[in-house]
Write a protein that holds these residues in place. Structure first.
Motif, PDB file in Angstrom:
ATOM      1  N   LEU A   1       0.042  -4.404  -1.936  1.00 21.05           N
ATOM      2  CA  LEU A   1      -0.531  -5.294  -2.947  1.00 21.05           C
ATOM      3  C   LEU A   1       0.170  -5.112  -4.290  1.00 21.05           C
ATOM      4  O   LEU A   1       0.593  -6.089  -4.924  1.00 21.05           O
ATOM      5  N   LYS A   2       0.295  -3.889  -4.725  1.00 24.46           N
ATOM      6  CA  LYS A   2       0.885  -3.613  -6.032  1.00 24.46           C
ATOM      7  C   LYS A   2       2.367  -4.025  -6.066  1.00 24.46           C
ATOM      8  O   LYS A   2       2.850  -4.627  -7.025  1.00 24.46           O
ATOM      9  N   LYS A   3       3.072  -3.710  -4.990  1.00 24.22           N
ATOM     10  CA  LYS A   3       4.498  -4.050  -4.907  1.00 24.22           C
ATOM     11  C   LYS A   3       4.720  -5.559  -4.902  1.00 24.22           C
ATOM     12  O   LYS A   3       5.549  -6.081  -5.659  1.00 24.22           O
ATOM     13  N   GLU A   4       3.963  -6.258  -4.052  1.00 28.42           N
ATOM     14  CA  GLU A   4       4.168  -7.701  -3.917  1.00 28.42           C
ATOM     15  C   GLU A   4       3.730  -8.465  -5.165  1.00 28.42           C
ATOM     16  O   GLU A   4       4.283  -9.520  -5.484  1.00 28.42           O
ATOM     17  N   ALA A   5       2.752  -7.930  -5.879  1.00 33.57           N
ATOM     18  CA  ALA A   5       2.309  -8.580  -7.111  1.00 33.57           C
ATOM     19  C   ALA A   5       3.433  -8.612  -8.148  1.00 33.57           C
ATOM     20  O   ALA A   5       3.585  -9.598  -8.898  1.00 33.57           O
ATOM     21  N   THR A   6       4.215  -7.545  -8.214  1.00 33.95           N
ATOM     22  CA  THR A   6       5.315  -7.504  -9.192  1.00 33.95           C
ATOM     23  C   THR A   6       6.410  -8.502  -8.850  1.00 33.95           C
ATOM     24  O   THR A   6       7.202  -8.886  -9.716  1.00 33.95           O
ATOM     25  N   ARG A   7       6.452  -8.945  -7.593  1.00 31.39           N
ATOM     26  CA  ARG A   7       7.505  -9.866  -7.147  1.00 31.39           C
ATOM     27  C   ARG A   7       7.051 -11.325  -7.138  1.00 31.39           C
ATOM     28  O   ARG A   7       7.862 -12.219  -6.889  1.00 31.39           O
TER      29      ARG A   7
ATOM     30  N   ALA B   1       4.739 -16.655  -9.510  1.00 30.98           N
ATOM     31  CA  ALA B   1       3.715 -17.447 -10.213  1.00 30.98           C
ATOM     32  C   ALA B   1       2.877 -16.604 -11.168  1.00 30.98           C
ATOM     33  O   ALA B   1       2.154 -17.150 -12.010  1.00 30.98           O
ATOM     34  N   PHE B   2       2.950 -15.285 -11.043  1.00 28.53           N
ATOM     35  CA  PHE B   2       2.166 -14.410 -11.926  1.00 28.53           C
ATOM     36  C   PHE B   2       2.874 -14.216 -13.265  1.00 28.53           C
ATOM     37  O   PHE B   2       4.118 -14.095 -13.322  1.00 28.53           O
ATOM     38  N   SER B   3       2.070 -14.172 -14.313  1.00 28.09           N
ATOM     39  CA  SER B   3       2.595 -13.762 -15.627  1.00 28.09           C
ATOM     40  C   SER B   3       2.855 -12.271 -15.607  1.00 28.09           C
ATOM     41  O   SER B   3       2.497 -11.567 -14.649  1.00 28.09           O
ATOM     42  N   ARG B   4       3.482 -11.756 -16.666  1.00 32.78           N
ATOM     43  CA  ARG B   4       3.763 -10.317 -16.733  1.00 32.78           C
ATOM     44  C   ARG B   4       2.466  -9.519 -16.620  1.00 32.78           C
ATOM     45  O   ARG B   4       2.414  -8.497 -15.919  1.00 32.78           O
ATOM     46  N   GLN B   5       1.402  -9.967 -17.272  1.00 32.64           N
ATOM     47  CA  GLN B   5       0.120  -9.252 -17.212  1.00 32.64           C
ATOM     48  C   GLN B   5      -0.466  -9.311 -15.808  1.00 32.64           C
ATOM     49  O   GLN B   5      -0.994  -8.324 -15.301  1.00 32.64           O
ATOM     50  N   GLU B   6      -0.355 -10.478 -15.168  1.00 38.64           N
ATOM     51  CA  GLU B   6      -0.913 -10.649 -13.833  1.00 38.64           C
ATOM     52  C   GLU B   6      -0.177  -9.817 -12.784  1.00 38.64           C
ATOM     53  O   GLU B   6      -0.764  -9.410 -11.774  1.00 38.64           O
ATOM     54  N   LYS B   7       1.084  -9.556 -13.020  1.00 36.16           N
ATOM     55  CA  LYS B   7       1.854  -8.728 -12.091  1.00 36.16           C
ATOM     56  C   LYS B   7       1.389  -7.265 -12.122  1.00 36.16           C
ATOM     57  O   LYS B   7       1.595  -6.520 -11.163  1.00 36.16           O
ATOM     58  N   ASP B   8       0.741  -6.867 -13.202  1.00 28.63           N
ATOM     59  CA  ASP B   8       0.324  -5.476 -13.375  1.00 28.63           C
ATOM     60  C   ASP B   8      -1.065  -5.256 -12.783  1.00 28.63           C
ATOM     61  O   ASP B   8      -2.048  -5.029 -13.490  1.00 28.63           O
ATOM     62  N   VAL B   9      -1.158  -5.325 -11.454  1.00 30.00           N
ATOM     63  CA  VAL B   9      -2.422  -5.086 -10.746  1.00 30.00           C
ATOM     64  C   VAL B   9      -2.754  -3.596 -10.813  1.00 30.00           C
ATOM     65  O   VAL B   9      -1.903  -2.746 -10.539  1.00 30.00           O
ATOM     66  N   GLU B  10      -3.989  -3.281 -11.176  1.00 32.97           N
ATOM     67  CA  GLU B  10      -4.419  -1.885 -11.262  1.00 32.97           C
ATOM     68  C   GLU B  10      -5.255  -1.527 -10.034  1.00 32.97           C
ATOM     69  O   GLU B  10      -6.353  -2.054  -9.843  1.00 32.97           O
ATOM     70  N   ILE B  11      -4.724  -0.654  -9.200  1.00 30.66           N
ATOM     71  CA  ILE B  11      -5.481  -0.165  -8.037  1.00 30.66           C
ATOM     72  C   ILE B  11      -6.454   0.901  -8.519  1.00 30.66           C
ATOM     73  O   ILE B  11      -6.051   1.906  -9.094  1.00 30.66           O
TER      74      ILE B  11
END
Length: 438
Positions: free
Chosen positions: A202-208, A211-221
């Motif tokens: 989840l965390k890895k794919e979010a950074t890639r 469509a996500f903004s920079r903030q949205e890519k920073d998912v906090e587990i």
């Protein structure tokens, strides 16, 4: 004043005992002797016990007994039960004997689904997260394939993963809610390993995800962990007989007994103060079998009690009714159990207990455990509405009282005979023992 210790876990067992007894007991030599008394005399068995947990200094033995004559789905069982409370095994055995002559217990599995969750914080557009999850789900399954391969060969694995939006209850909080089938394993390690892989993916794919903004890519587990609440891993056990068979008391007719049992159950369904004690009695039977078979009774307790308040109020786990002259008594509850892995493969006595239960599958063990709980409840409630709970319980407790008072074997024999026809109270036993000694 005792000072904190550094490096306690690195000490030998003898050094740990020396430190504890010297600093926290009144008589170090006597305390060490007590601790060593409970070591297993077989060195290899004791080493096995030492390695089950951290900082082992001794073993606290819980008595194990057998409750015979349990007829479950036309198979006869002698159920091992590990428990310290007087009268539990006697009550279960009495109930088993009563229902043995009336067709025994019927049990069936209602579901075997287990649950785990990845809890995470996402500060962004929930709609975009939903679109991302559509892409993510097959990736989650693919990247956990190495973990699920062995389980899938046994017919288990991941059954589903869904995205849950919990932001109405906690700002920016979402979860991956996953369900699993673990067959004969309880599955905690398997589930947790899958969840931690989900979190990494989840965390890895979010950074890639473009469509996500920079903030949205920073998912906090926040955390990844199985749940001990398994409302879809459930079992039902039941008994039934003609009402006229309920000849349990000289003071009540069978019809009156049946009606009082049903009233007692109804009270436990609407009165939480009663329901807690009612369900605790059920857990006397359940925990004793769960412990004897090397399963996690704390997890079972937590899940069962959560299930008991699933409708918004803590309530009875058992139910009763009269239908067309037939008294019916049943229980439904969640039980996540295993017969492979963990202590089931390590503890010699656990392995023997499972052998005595005819090497059950996890589903068969669920049924056996549910029946033990139902039997315990029938024994308790039928006593409560007829003779009262203390009469039978205190007679079973008599030996404990006599041991507390230091009675010798002759005194025990004399007083056991005396209290066959007299009510047992701690004070009454003291008086009679004093009278004998005078």
């Amino acid at each position: 004043m005792t000072k904190p210790i550094s490096g306690f876990s690195k000490l030998t067992k003898e050094e740990k005992i020396d430190w504890v007894t010297a600093n926290f007991t009144q008589n170090a030599a006597q305390s060490k002797k007590i601790l060593q008394t409970y070591w297993n005399q077989n060195d290899s068995v004791q080493q096995l016990h030492d390695e089950f947990i951290e900082n082992t200094i001794t073993n606290l033995y819980v008595p194990q007994g057998i409750a015979p004559n349990f007829l479950i789905n036309e198979t006869l069982y002698a159920i091992p039960m590990a428990i310290e409370e007087s009268s539990v095994i006697a009550a279960a055995s009495k109930a088993a004997k009563f229902w043995l002559k009336r067709g025994g217990f019927k049990a069936k599995i209602l579901g075997t689904e287990k649950v785990g969750q990845v809890h995470f914080i996402f500060k962004g557009d929930a709609k975009k997260l939903e679109s991302f999850f559509t892409y993510l789900k097959p990736v989650l399954l693919a990247e956990s394939a190495s973990l699920t391969k062995s389980m899938e060969k046994r017919g288990g694995g991941i059954t589903d993963i869904v995205l849950k939006n919990k932001t109405d209850e906690l700002a920016n909080y979402f979860q991956l809610h996953a369900t699993f089938e673990t067959k004969d394993a309880m599955g905690a390690n398997f589930i947790n390993s899958c969840l931690e892989q989900f979190a990494t993916t989840l965390k890895k794919e979010a950074t890639r995800y473009d469509a996500f903004s920079r903030q949205e890519k920073d998912v906090e587990i926040v955390m990844s962990i199985l749940s001990n609440y398994v409302p879809n891993c459930t079992v039902r056990a039941e008994v039934s007989c003609p009402v006229e068979d309920l000849k349990l008391s000289a003071e009540l007719t069978p019809q009156q007994t049946a009606e009082k049992i049903i009233q007692a159950i109804k009270i436990a369904q609407i009165e939480p103060y009663r329901a807690v004690t009612h369900n605790k009695g059920i857990m006397n039977g359940i925990d004793a079998v769960v412990l004897a078979t090397g399963n996690d009774f704390r997890a079972v307790e937590a899940g069962v009690h959560a299930y008991a308040c699933r409708n918004g109020r803590y309530s009875s786990l058992t139910h009763a009714q009269i239908e067309n002259g037939i008294f019916k008594f049943w229980i439904e509850l969640p039980l996540a159990l295993g017969t492979v892995g963990g202590l089931t493969n390590l503890h010699p006595l656990v392995k023997l207990n499972l052998e005595m239960l005819q090497r059950p599958s996890a589903q068969e063990l669920m049924q056996i455990v549910a029946v033990a709980g139902l039997a315990q409840n029938f024994a308790a409630v039928s006593s409560l509405v007829t003779t009262g709970i203390q009469k039978g319980h205190m007679k079973m407790h008599l030996l404990n009282i006599l041991n507390q008072l230091g009675a010798n074997e002759n005194e025990k024999a004399t007083l056991t005979e005396y209290f066959k026809t007299n009510p047992v109270t701690h004070h009454g036993v003291e008086i009679q023992l004093s009278s004998i000694r005078k």
